[in-house]
Structures are given as structure tokens and as C-alpha cells.
Scaffold this active site. Structure first.
Site, mmCIF file in Angstrom:
data_model
loop_
_atom_site.group_PDB
_atom_site.id
_atom_site.type_symbol
_atom_site.label_atom_id
_atom_site.label_comp_id
_atom_site.label_asym_id
_atom_site.label_seq_id
_atom_site.Cartn_x
_atom_site.Cartn_y
_atom_site.Cartn_z
ATOM 1 N N HIS A 96 -5.510 10.553 -35.542
ATOM 2 C CA HIS A 96 -5.303 10.115 -36.927
ATOM 3 C C HIS A 96 -5.211 11.284 -37.896
ATOM 4 C CE1 HIS A 96 -6.838 6.394 -35.142
ATOM 5 N NE2 HIS A 96 -6.403 5.733 -36.191
ATOM 6 N N GLU B 259 5.026 -0.838 -34.494
ATOM 7 C CA GLU B 259 5.622 0.326 -35.152
ATOM 8 C C GLU B 259 7.098 0.476 -34.841
ATOM 9 O OE1 GLU B 259 2.620 0.373 -33.857
ATOM 10 O OE2 GLU B 259 1.328 0.955 -35.527
#
Lengths: 335, 321
Positions: free
Chosen positions: B129, B60
Site C-alpha cells: 500500500h 480493478e
């Protein structure tokens, strides 16, 4: 056949590079002095003792090649072609600085010579570099990207991510690790597992050359070869340039954490002394060198003088160049 | 008009922008074969090549940092983070680098990138999430923050974000991927950033919301209408810069403001809007947002977190009482 440097046969080129090294040294001495005199605020991370690396690397780059740097970026900027006058104005926070006073020492950039910015966050330049290289690929250009990182930076995740990434996409990136052996006040090898940076790069399949960074000739010849290879599509490579930071982490750090004998030994190996000795042995007169030093010192002293007398930016400038959509408004004085 | 889902509309917007501008490209995990988590990239790698829809390692920091570098070097990258939760691994690259590069370097560079990081509860994907951290980015100078609530907006706002010269944090709501709505394929124009949409007109109270919560607020407004209470419901669409004029004009007219968001109420962006309205107009304001707990997994626990229409309606009635 790898490209080999003929620098030893080109005394005039050595003089030119030595002049640039002198310019960096004089800039850093003046910046440190200005810091101690209270004219420069914040942090000044001097590049003193590592000048041969920036100069030897950047002498082999084109103006349109990209460079990303770190907190110790003055030398890289000057070597890539940023003007020391604009840089000094920036350190003083005055109008005409590279960032018009918005960035200061740790955020010097000069996009006109491909210098995409020093960086206040260790190893964040690594990921920016691989992205710039991906843009080069997409735009079908033949530029390359050079990323300067210190030995302390090799323990951050983004460095390892960027190495992997650069190799996966075979990007035209040269990682240059200036290994001055100390991360702020911590001896790097005490906090670094394994055999260090070259082995880490090699584990990703990236060729890594370890050289004496204080030897201008070795830096130049290695860089000439590696840059030519990268431009010809070799994919990423890494150069580990061994060196020694002659000053503290920043201008106000007396570096009391290290053995004075270590510093003394390093002074004999520092790049200015070695390059100067070579010039003296190769037909350049002591008077010529003295004149060169005086000229460079005068040039930098002139920039300091100019910076001291340059106007401060208007407060309204703090509100420009933030963003176009949702741009802030200057609320005015005395709000 | 064509009916399509929120995800299909995003795909259409991206496809149109990639065809229009060869400098636009996307990078992220699983964009090629998978076509993105909800198919929002489906088929685009085959159409535009693997150098413009780039499948990346799970890195990321580098997805975001590379987007910053590629933007500074003259392209218009879209960094796909899959979940705003994962984008937290790349906050330095976005906040320290992308948001500030133009400023720190005195305007020498621009960072025309889109950091695409879906937010919100989709159902059963729990604490890592499901978060809605939009206030963090709205708080950060240099960033534009966009939160589309309909399929048409997810096409038009994405197009505007891609064309924007500032770094844009583009926050699709995962709970909306399957939402169906009308999209006018003939109208290629982007939807301007910073302009809110009024989705219910009323005169008793102004309800401001964004992303998936907009639909819940509309449901509450419909229920209130049955009780003779009319609410102006505003979908901000862009969180920063938020459409101050639209909100102020409405609140000045109705005399009351309620801000509702799925994100945690404490430190949420609703507080900023409520405070601005109270300071400017002196009208009563209130906020509804999530309690300050992680998003739980089990159905009744997750449901306990959500702000439902009946709670919104009850809060409105209390404000009117």
C-alpha cells in the site's frame, strides 16, 4: 412474444448475408496466402469456418451500435461494416489502411461503424465493452454493445469481472462467445472447470443461449430476439455460438495437435457449405452462386493487388497519434 | 485565498470540473458513502448522482478497462484505484489498451481518462500500500504522468488532467492528504501540464523532485541556506512530459543537479532526468532514491527507507566539496 426471424422466408436477405460470408472467407483466404507469400507480416488469425456468426450477429445491429473484438477479428470487422479494402491495406502495412499501418491485423478498427477495435489481449475487450455501455447510459443513447470473445477467453479474470459488472448495472451488452472448442493449441474443455460459458453467465443472472453458430438461420433468429430485448432494457445477455475453427490458430499453424478426422467431420458442418445448400434448395441457381463467388473473389483479389502496389507510410508517421501532451518528435532519417 | 487540505483541494477541483462538463464522471470503490479514502469524493455522489460517482465492485481490471471503453465512447471518466499498488491489477487495461488505443487505431479514437492512483508512504501500511511506481508509467508511450505536491496543485493539475484528451496517470501522494495550503477559489483555471514550479531559488545546485519528496527537498534547501549554500529546488509537478526547459536552464546556471525521489532509485525516473542533464550539459549529476527493498512496516524500518532532509543536505555538500 419474442421477435422471430423470418430469414427462411427472405431468400434475398439470405443471399445478401451469404455474400458477406463469402467476402469474409475470400478475405481470410487471401490474407493467409499473402502471409505465406511474405507480403503480410506478424500474425494472421483467420476466421475461416465461423463466418455465419459474425454475419448473423451484425446483421441485427445498427451502424451506431458498438462492437469490440479479439485477435480473430477480421470477420467481425467486415460484418460490422469496415471496408475490406482498408483492412487489406492495413494487413499489408500500407497507406490507406484502417490504422494507416500502425496496427495491423490484430488492431483493426473502424469507429465510423462502431467497430471499437480488435484486440491482441484475450478478454480485454470485455471490460472495454462494459465501459462503452456505461457511456451509452450516461449519454442517454439507445445503442448497445456487442463483445466477441472466444472460449479460451472465459478463463481470464476480466471476463468474469465484466459479466458481474454488466449485470450489476444492467448494461446493454451482448456477450458473444464463439466456442470453437480450442484455445490456440489447447482443447478448452481440458482446462475449463464446470459446465462452461453458459453456466458461468447464468450464475451471474445473465440469460445465456447456446446455439449452433454454423447455422446462419439460428444465429440470426436468436440475435434478433436478444438484441431487441437488450435494446428494450433486459440488461446483458450472452450467446454461446458453437463452431469449429477450420484452420490453425494463426496462418502459420498447421494445427497438428488435432485429429484429422475431427476436421473432416467439421467440414461437413461448416457454415458456407450449409448456407449454400439452403440457397440451392430454395430456388437460387448454382450459376448465380458461382457468379457471386467469382464476383467476391475478384473484389478481394483487387484489394490484394491494390495493397501490393500501395505506397508505404513515411517513417515520420510512426511518431503521430501517440499523445497530445508530451507528443514525441520525429528525429528524422539517418539519426 | 482559502486554506484547505490536499484532499479537500482535490475534491474542489473534481467538483468544479463535474459541474462544468456533464461528460466527466468517476468510478471506483467506496466513492459514495465513504467519499474516497481521504474524502476526496465526499458529498459528490449526493450532488451529481450515482451514475456520475459510481460505486463499483472490487474489480480493478474492469474499473480501468471500463474507463477506457467509456472514454472511447465519448465520455471523460476518472478511474479511482485507491492505491497505485491496486492499479497493478489493471496494468493491461491501462498500458495495453488505454495508452495505445489512439495509436493502434490510427488516430480514430481518443482516450480522455484519468487513472487516479495514489502513491507513497503514509505510515504503517507496508509493502502493498506504499509503493511509488511512477517510473513504470512515465516509461509507457501514450501516458501523461502527474504528481501533485501541494493542495493548490492538486486542484489545478487535477482539473488540467480531466480536461486533457490523453490518458493521464494522476498520482496523489498519500502522505500529503492532510497537508494544508492556500488555494485561490476564485481562480478556476487549470494548472498547465508539463510545467514545473521553482519552490526555492538558488545558484549553487539544482535539486529536482516531485510529490511528497518536494517538501523534504525544500527542508534540506533551508538547512543548506543556513550554511551559506543556495539551492534551486524544482517541483516537476508533471513527470511526463517533464519540464526539460526548467530543469536544463536551472542546471546550466547552477552547474550541478541532484534528483531526489521516494521511489526506488534503481530504474527510477531520476535516472532519466540525471542522464538527460548529463548528456545535454555535461554537468555533474547525482540521484537519491529509495533502496531496492519493499516498504517495511515497523517505524524504524520504514524510517530507514525514507530519504530525509539531512541526507539530501549531506549529498549536496559532497557534490560541492
Amino acid at each position: 412474444m419474442p421477435v422471430s426471424s423470418n430469414l427462411a422466408n427472405e431468400p434475398a436477405r439470405v443471399v445478401e448475408m451469404f455474400r458477406k460470408m463469402l467476402l469474409i472467407r475470400a478475405f481470410e483466404e487471401a490474407a493467409g496466402q499473402a502471409f505465406h507469400d511474405g507480403h503480410v507480416r506478424g500474425s494472421v488469425h483467420q476466421y475461416i469456418g465461423e463466418e455465419s456468426i459474425a454475419v448473423g450477429i451484425c446483421a441485427n445491429l445498427r451502424d451506431d451500435d458498438f462492437l469490440t473484438s479479439n485477435h480473430r477479428g477480421h470477420g467481425h470487422s467486415i460484418a460490422k461494416g469496415a471496408h475490406p479494402r482498408a483492412m487489406m491495406l492495413e494487413l499489408f502495412g500500407r497507406v490507406g489502411g484502417t490504422s494507416n499501418g500502425k496496427g495491423g491485423s490484430m488492431h483493426i478498427a473502424d469507429f465510423s461503424v462502431g467497430m471499437l477495435g480488435a484486440n491482441g489481449v484475450i478478454a480485454d475487450g470485455c471490460t472495454i465493452s462494459v465501459g462503452a455501455a456505461q457511456a451509452i447510459r450516461l449519454l442517454k443513447q439507445d445503442r448497445i454493445v456487442v463483445n466477441f470473445i472466444g472460449d479460451g477467453g472465459i478463463n481470464r479474470g476480466p471476463f468474469m469481472e465484466a459479466l458481474n459488472w454488466a449485470k450489476v448495472y444492467e448494461l446493454p451488452v451482448l456477450f458473444v462467445c464463439e466456442n470453437n472448442q480450442i484455445a490456440a493449441s489447447t482443447t478448452t474443455r481440458l482446462v475449463t472447470a464446470g459446465e462452461g460459458i453458459a453456466k458461468r453467465a447464468e450464475s451471474f443472472g445473465i440469460p445465456a443461449a447456446t446455439i449452433d453458430g454454423n447455422d446462419l438461420f439460428e444465429v440470426d433468429s436468436t440475435t434478433a430476439r436478444v438484441v431487441a430485448e437488450i435494446r428494450n432494457g433486459s440488461g446483458p445477455q450472452l450467446i454461446q455460438a458453437m463452431t469449429y475453427r477450420l484452420r490453425g490458430h494463426f496462418a502459420h499453424d498447421p494445427a497438428a495437435y488435432r485429429d484429422p478426422r475431427e476436421l473432416e467431420a467439421a467440414l461437413g458442418r461448416e457454415p458456407m457449405v450449409r448456407t449454400e445448400a439452403w440457397l440451392l434448395e430454395n430456388g437460387v441457381g448454382a450459376d448465380e452462386i458461382a457468379a457471386l463467388k467469382a464476383e467476391v473473389d475478384d473484389e478481394i483479389a483487387g484489394y490484394v493487388d491494390e495493397a501490393l502496389n500501395a505506397p508505404w507510410p513515411d517513417g515520420s508517421l510512426a511518431f503521430t497519434d501517440v499523445q497530445d501532451v508530451g507528443a514525441p518528435e520525429y528525429p528524422g532519417e539517418g539519426r | 485565498m482559502t486554506e484547505m487540505t490536499y484532499a479537500q483541494a482535490a475534491r474542489l477541483g473534481l467538483q468544479e470540473e463535474m459541474a462544468r462538463d456533464p461528460l466527466v464522471w468517476a468510478l471506483g470503490e467506496d466513492l459514495g458513502f465513504e467519499g474516497g479514502m481521504a474524502g476526496q469524493y465526499k458529498g459528490l455522489q449526493a450532488e451529481f448522482g450515482d451514475d456520475r460517482i459510481v460505486d463499483t465492485p472490487i474489480s480493478e481490471s474492469t474499473i480501468m478497462g471500463a474507463a477506457v471503453g467509456a472514454a472511447l465512447a465519448g465520455t471523460r471518466p476518472i478511474a479511482e484505484m485507491r492505491f497505485s499498488d491496486f492499479a497493478m491489477c489493471a496494468v493491461s487495461e491501462l498500458v495495453n489498451q488505454g495508452a495505445k488505443a489512439r495509436y493502434m487505431f490510427g488516430g480514430q479514437g481518443r482516450v480522455p481518462m484519468v487513472a487516479r492512483m495514489p502513491i507513497g508512504i503514509r505510515g504503517g501500511i507496508a509493502a502493498q500500500h506504499s509503493q511509488s511506481p511512477e517510473a513504470w508509467y512515465a516509461h509507457t508511450p501514450g501516458l501523461v504522468v502527474v504528481t501533485p505536491a501541494t493542495p493548490a496543485d492538486n486542484r489545478g493539475l487535477l482539473k488540467a488532467s480531466i480536461r486533457c484528451d490523453d490518458p493521464v496517470v494522476y498520482m496523489e501522494h498519500k502522505g500529503l492528504w492532510g497537508m494544508v495550503g492556500e488555494v485561490d477559489e476564485n481562480d478556476q483555471e487549470p494548472i498547465p501540464l508539463g510545467v514545473a514550479a521553482t519552490i526555492r531559488s538558488g545558484s549553487d545546485i539544482t535539486i529536482v523532485s516531485w510529490a511528497a519528496q518536494v517538501g523534504v527537498a525544500a527542508e534540506a534547501a533551508d538547512a543548506l541556506a543556513a550554511d551559506g549554500i543556495s539551492a534551486d529546488v524544482i517541483d516537476l509537478r508533471t513527470l511526463y512530459p517533464w519540464d526539460r526547459d526548467a530543469v536544463m536552464n536551472s542546471a546550466a546556471r547552477t552547474g550541478r543537479l541532484l534528483v531526489v525521489h521516494e521511489a526506488v532509485r534503481v530504474g527510477g525516473f531520476g535516472g532519466e532526468i540525471a542522464a538527460e542533464v548529463a548528456e545535454t550539459l555535461g554537468v555533474p549529476v547525482a540521484r537519491l532514491g529509495g533502496e531496492r527493498i519493499p516498504i517495511p512496516f515497523s517505524i524504524p524500518l520504514e524510517e530507514a527507507y525514507k530519504i530525509k532532509a539531512d541526507r539530501i543536505a549531506a549529498r549536496v555538500k559532497r557534490m560541492l566539496a
